[in-house]
Design an enzyme around this catalytic site. Structure first.
Site, PDB file in Angstrom:
ATOM      1  N   ASP A 457      57.614  14.376  43.564  1.00 22.73           N
ATOM      2  CA  ASP A 457      56.897  14.932  44.706  1.00 22.73           C
ATOM      3  C   ASP A 457      56.495  16.371  44.373  1.00 22.73           C
ATOM      4  OD1 ASP A 457      57.115  16.624  47.461  1.00 22.73           O
ATOM      5  OD2 ASP A 457      56.336  14.611  47.815  1.00 22.73           O
ATOM      6  N   GLU A 500      50.925  13.252  47.414  1.00 22.57           N
ATOM      7  CA  GLU A 500      51.300  14.023  46.237  1.00 22.57           C
ATOM      8  C   GLU A 500      52.533  13.443  45.541  1.00 22.57           C
ATOM      9  OE1 GLU A 500      53.094  16.186  49.854  1.00 22.57           O
ATOM     10  OE2 GLU A 500      51.341  14.965  49.367  1.00 22.57           O
TER      11      GLU A 500
END
Length: 576
Positions: A457, A500
């Site tokens: 992440d 993301e």
């Protein structure tokens, strides 16, 4: 060296050929190889021919095999025998035979390798085999251990009528199975082996989904293998199946080469029985004979042979080329007359060696060119007549075949593009979530000893979009995907999990190693070019290894929990 070749027709008998050769033969030589390619398979006639040569040439090495047709003087024959005399100044010969009924395949190959290892200056091997009772494929696989510089060529001994026995023979024995090898040992002999196919792929690719041994295809794309011939060509199983499929072999890609595989017959269960090996999961296509392409590629090969300025040539070519070219078969042989004396046979299987690997071929013409010593100074290659062009004679069928082939290639390209779009994340070009999830579940079902994954992440990514805009955010995502893709093995998989987040799957990797890989990837991401305000891109990572009998849902929960811990404990770190 010198070569003298004869075709035994109504005007020329064996004794007259031997007498003519004795008059022309050099007075001194190191060795003499006499190869007899008889017409038919009458053992008594073969023995008589060997006896005639042996009595006239007591120091000659005599070998031969039955065949589907002979080649000499730029012509082919299915009615007459062929005999060739090869006289070597500086080359020694050793003949090795193995009877497939008497010796196990693995023992024969090991003995052969041992014998070759004891030969000094071994430069080439001519091998003729009767595959009946003998696994030629496995034998050749073992022979790949021979030094790569040793030339290898030959073909199957057979007969035009494949229902009758085939034979190999020497001065002393006749074999109905096994192999006959002639080993050439010399410091000066140069052997160049060239081969040409000429058939062209047609239609779409099919996967071999089931086999029965090394020479039987049970299924193509999950369907009985014969159905491809029934569907596309209306060829059905029967006594003429082999003859009907001669013009349409299967071709497969292996080690960068295109190899033909011709069905010998079709079993009652729809399986195709081949004359050479195939492997499960290989892809094949139908091929069709393009008359112009076959002649053109053959003549290009002959120009390359002429550059070697050979003193003699041996030829092994597939009988299917006669069937296809018919009255024009002489066209692919005629140019040999301009190059060097030559002889050879038509077979139902040919051999050569490329990049150290021995290949079993179908529908191919193999030429072995011989020369002792360097090319004499000032000697130029033979001038060959202009290449024959048959464009004006192309049939409607051939033009349609070309159209179908191009259309099929376009369809395949479109399908690949659609498949790519279905699997790829459009922005980052790594796998999308659906595909990376499928890949992970596939590995999970395989139950490997180790299976690890990394969940990634990007830290504070929302502020990147808010501060610099989505164009900069997209660039960060693209660069991150490249960092991950180039930082793992080809057997690993990288996918965009969403937003993301990314997922990396590491098959056969234990947890400790996966944690090290994750930390290396974390550092790679941080080394990306800084943002406009000097900030570095960082990422938090959770790592986990699948535990015994753990399902997908429980594993994902542990992986996600480790990622959450990494984010909670300060980000830009790995937790496993």
């Amino acid at each position: 060296m010198e070569q003298f070749s004869y075709m035994l027709d109504e005007k020329t008998n064996l004794q007259s050929c031997v007498n003519d050769f004795r008059q022309k033969c050099p007075k001194s030589y190191a060795s003499l190889l006499v190869t007899i390619f008889p017409h038919g398979n009458d053992k008594e006639k073969i023995q008589d021919a060997v006896k005639t040569v042996a009595e006239a040439l007591p120091d000659a090495t005599i070998v031969g095999s039955t065949n589907s047709g002979g080649i000499a003087l730029g012509e082919l024959t299915v009615e007459y025998a062929v005999i060739t005399f090869m006289v070597f100044k500086d080359t020694n010969l050793k003949v090795i035979t193995y009877d497939g009924k008497k010796i196990a395949n693995e023992n024969a190959s090991q003995q052969f390798l041992d014998e070759c290892g004891q030969m000094e200056d071994l430069v080439g091997i001519e091998l003729i085999a009767v595959p009946r009772y003998f696994d030629a494929h496995s034998f050749f696989e073992d022979l790949n251990e021979l030094p790569e510089e040793i030339a290898f060529f030959g073909g199957n001994a057979d007969t035009f009528d494949m229902s009758v026995p085939s034979y190999l023979f020497t001065r002393d024995e006749i074999l109905g199975s096994g192999i006959l090898a002639i080993c050439f040992c010399s410091k000066t002999l140069r052997i160049h082996v060239d081969s040409v196919f000429g058939w062209k792929p047609l239609g779409t690719s099919m996967k071999i989904t089931s086999t029965d041994g090394k020479k039987v295809i049970r299924e193509l794309d999950g369907k009985p293998a014969f159905s491809v011939y029934e569907k596309y060509l209306q060829i059905v199983p029967g006594e003429h199946f082999h003859q009907d499929t001669l013009e349409f072999p299967l071709v497969l890609e292996r080690d960068g080469d295109t190899l033909a595989r011709l069905p010998d017959s079709c079993r009652d269960d729809g399986a195709l029985v081949l004359n050479a090996d195939c492997k499960q999961d290989e892809t094949v296509r139908l091929a069709y004979g393009d008359f112009n392409e076959i002649l053109h590629s053959t003549q290009v090969m002959q120009e390359a042979i002429a550059e070697h300025i050979p003193e003699g040539i041996l030829i092994f070519t597939c009988v299917s080329r006669i069937t296809f070219l018919q009255d024009n078969s002489w066209l692919e042989l005629a140019h040999y007359n301009h190059i060097a004396p030559h002889a050879g046979i038509y077979t139902h299987g040919e051999y050569d060696r490329v990049n150290g690997r021995i290949r079993m071929l179908n529908m191919t013409l193999v030429s072995a060119s011989f020369r002792e010593g360097e090319i004499p100074e000032g000697k130029k290659p033979a001038h060959l007549p202009e290449l024959i062009s048959m464009n004006e004679n192309l049939s409607l069928v051939q033009r349609l075949a070309r159209f179908i082939n191009i259309a099929s290639m376009e369809i395949e390209a479109a399908n690949k593009q659609l498949k790519s779009l279905a699997e790829q994340d459009r922005l980052t070009k790594v796998f999308n979530r659906g595909e990376i999830e499928n890949i992970f579940k596939y590995h999970l079902e395989e139950q490997p000893e180790h299976l690890s994954a990394i969940m990634i992440d990007l830290d504070n990514f929302k502020s990147v979009n808010d501060t610099f805009g989505h164009e900069t955010g997209d660039r960060v995502l693209i660069n991150t995907a490249k960092c991950l893709s180039t930082g793992v093995r080809a057997s690993d998989s990288v996918g965009r999990w969403g937003g993301e987040e990314f997922l990396v799957i590491l098959p056969d990797v234990p947890l400790e190693t996966a944690i090290s890989i994750a930390d290396r990837l974390r550092k790679r991401i941080e080394c990306q070019p800084p943002l406009d305000d000097g900030r570095r891109t960082t990422a938090s990572m959770g790592v986990a290894e699948v535990q015994s009998d753990e399902d997908y849902i429980n594993f994902y929960k542990r992986l996600d929990a480790n990622l959450y811990t990494a984010k909670k404990n300060g980000k830009n770190r790995v937790v496993g």
